[in-house]
Design a protein around this motif. Structure first.
Motif, PDB file in Angstrom:
ATOM      1  N   ARG A  24      50.078  28.267  29.007  1.00  0.00           N
ATOM      2  CA  ARG A  24      51.091  28.581  30.014  1.00  0.00           C
ATOM      3  C   ARG A  24      50.444  29.087  31.299  1.00  0.00           C
ATOM      4  O   ARG A  24      49.526  29.917  31.256  1.00  0.00           O
ATOM      5  N   ASP A  30      49.172  30.426  46.722  1.00  0.00           N
ATOM      6  CA  ASP A  30      49.778  29.414  47.593  1.00  0.00           C
ATOM      7  C   ASP A  30      48.940  28.139  47.643  1.00  0.00           C
ATOM      8  O   ASP A  30      49.479  27.031  47.670  1.00  0.00           O
ATOM      9  N   ARG A  33      49.618  26.058  44.579  1.00  0.00           N
ATOM     10  CA  ARG A  33      50.930  25.397  44.634  1.00  0.00           C
ATOM     11  C   ARG A  33      50.926  24.232  45.616  1.00  0.00           C
ATOM     12  O   ARG A  33      51.576  23.209  45.383  1.00  0.00           O
ATOM     13  N   GLY A  37      51.498  21.430  43.117  1.00  0.00           N
ATOM     14  CA  GLY A  37      52.951  21.390  43.020  1.00  0.00           C
ATOM     15  C   GLY A  37      53.546  22.781  43.076  1.00  0.00           C
ATOM     16  O   GLY A  37      52.928  23.758  42.633  1.00  0.00           O
ATOM     17  N   PRO A  38      54.778  22.910  43.572  1.00  0.00           N
ATOM     18  CA  PRO A  38      55.364  24.241  43.796  1.00  0.00           C
ATOM     19  C   PRO A  38      55.854  24.942  42.532  1.00  0.00           C
ATOM     20  O   PRO A  38      56.041  26.153  42.537  1.00  0.00           O
ATOM     21  N   ARG A  39      56.095  24.194  41.434  1.00  0.00           N
ATOM     22  CA  ARG A  39      56.701  24.787  40.241  1.00  0.00           C
ATOM     23  C   ARG A  39      55.670  24.933  39.113  1.00  0.00           C
ATOM     24  O   ARG A  39      55.864  24.448  38.006  1.00  0.00           O
ATOM     25  N   LEU A  40      54.587  25.623  39.414  1.00  0.00           N
ATOM     26  CA  LEU A  40      53.528  25.782  38.417  1.00  0.00           C
ATOM     27  C   LEU A  40      53.790  26.921  37.449  1.00  0.00           C
ATOM     28  O   LEU A  40      53.569  26.800  36.240  1.00  0.00           O
ATOM     29  N   GLN A  43      55.117  27.077  33.620  1.00  0.00           N
ATOM     30  CA  GLN A  43      55.038  25.748  33.035  1.00  0.00           C
ATOM     31  C   GLN A  43      53.771  25.597  32.196  1.00  0.00           C
ATOM     32  O   GLN A  43      52.813  26.353  32.335  1.00  0.00           O
TER      33      GLN A  43
END
Length: 332
Positions: A24, A30, A33, A37-40, A43
């Motif tokens: 995880r 920044d 991301r 990608g912005p939604r790390l 995830q």
């Protein structure tokens, strides 16, 4: 060290950095991301990093440093650094090495291309000279023809070596901004006068339109002379191949810039070639370039001179419509 504090420290890093616990992603700065990608956060790490070698090292908890291709782009090279912050928490940093790898590839290509360019005329010189050195009389016409070929090929090597040395000097000075003052209009007139024999040979007229009210630019006079000579020479060699055409040279003010445009009305260049015209030794047509006396370094030299002068370079061309090269230099 608490997770919020570690997260704050991540944001202070310039390179992409992640905190990974198990599979995880717990935190990302920044830069990470922007790259992955912005939604790390929150995830599975597999959604962020899919490069097999890097992913295997992270999932297995293997610490250390290694370099991989394929993160953030097929050709991008990153140094992956993995450090353990706790028994289950890893700090993963990604240092972009793409520029270094590109420079190394460019150096290797440069040496290979330079060797190739010099090998061809050198082979001709060796072949003709060996024939002349053999015992036995040669007819005067053959001896003279071989001697002329040796001279021509030796001159070609000298031109290549001269351009290579010139490019090397320009690259060495690229971080030092020139301090001289140069009247571009005077440089243009001198270049057109020097190009008159080539223009006559090509049956081509050079049309000059220069704003006489323009002042000086901050620049290196020899380098700006070389820039103009290369642009005018290229236009005459490749834009007047059919003869009876004109090369247009304009110098004007464009806001905070002095804008120099050299336009020909020759065969033009296909769009796929335009991005590579300033690469060393790149030629649209090898045979035509060599027949015209080109080394494939002219526009590379122009690009480096423009870069050193903090200017802008743009090349516009279409097949059948000719080519226009625009150089903008700061007016002050």
């Amino acid at each position: 060290m608490t997770l919020p504090l570690v997260t704050a420290l991540l944001d202070a890093l310039e390179e992409p950095a992640l905190l990974v616990e198990g599979e995880r992603t717990e935190a990302a700065n920044d830069a990470a991301r922007a790259l992955l990608g912005p939604r790390l956060v929150g995830q599975n790490i597999r959604f962020a990093i899919r490069q097999p070698q890097a992913l295997d090292a992270i999932l297995s908890g293997r610490t250390g440093q290694f370099e991989v291709l394929g993160i953030g782009g097929v050709e991008r090279s990153f140094e992956v650094s993995i450090n353990r912050l706790s028994p289950t928490l890893l700090l993963v940093r990604l240092v972009d090495r793409s520029a270094r790898r590109a420079a190394e590839r460019a150096q290797v290509d440069f040496v290979a291309n330079a060797s190739h360019e010099l090998r061809t005329p050198l082979a001709a010189v060796l072949g003709f000279s060996e024939t002349l050195a053999e015992e036995g009389a040669l007819p005067e016409s053959i001896r003279r023809r071989f001697g002329e070929q040796i001279h021509t090929q030796a001159q070609r090597m000298m031109v290549i070596i001269r351009d290579l040395m010139s490019l090397s000097r320009i690259e060495a000075d690229r971080f030092s901004q020139p301090s001289g003052r140069v009247m571009l209009a005077d440089v243009l007139r001198e270049a057109i006068q020097a190009a008159a024999p080539l223009a006559a040979e090509k049956n081509c007229q050079i049309m000059l339109e220069a704003d006489q009210s323009l002042g000086t630019v901050q620049g290196d006079l020899p380098q700006l002379r070389q820039l103009v000579d290369n642009l005018v020479g290229n236009a005459l060699r490749y834009g007047c191949s059919a003869g009876g055409k004109a090369v247009e040279v304009r110098l004007e003010r464009a806001g905070e810039w002095q804008r120099l445009c050299v336009r020909d009305h020759g065969e033009g260049v296909s769009p796929e070639h335009l991005p590579r015209l300033t690469e060393r030794f790149y030629r649209v047509d090898d045979a035509r370039s060599r027949d015209s006396g080109g080394t494939g370094l002219g526009l590379a030299i122009v690009a480096h001179i423009v870069e050193r002068h903090r200017g802008l370079l743009e090349i516009r061309s279409r097949p059948g419509e000719g080519t226009e090269v625009e150089v903008r230099l700061p007016a002050r």
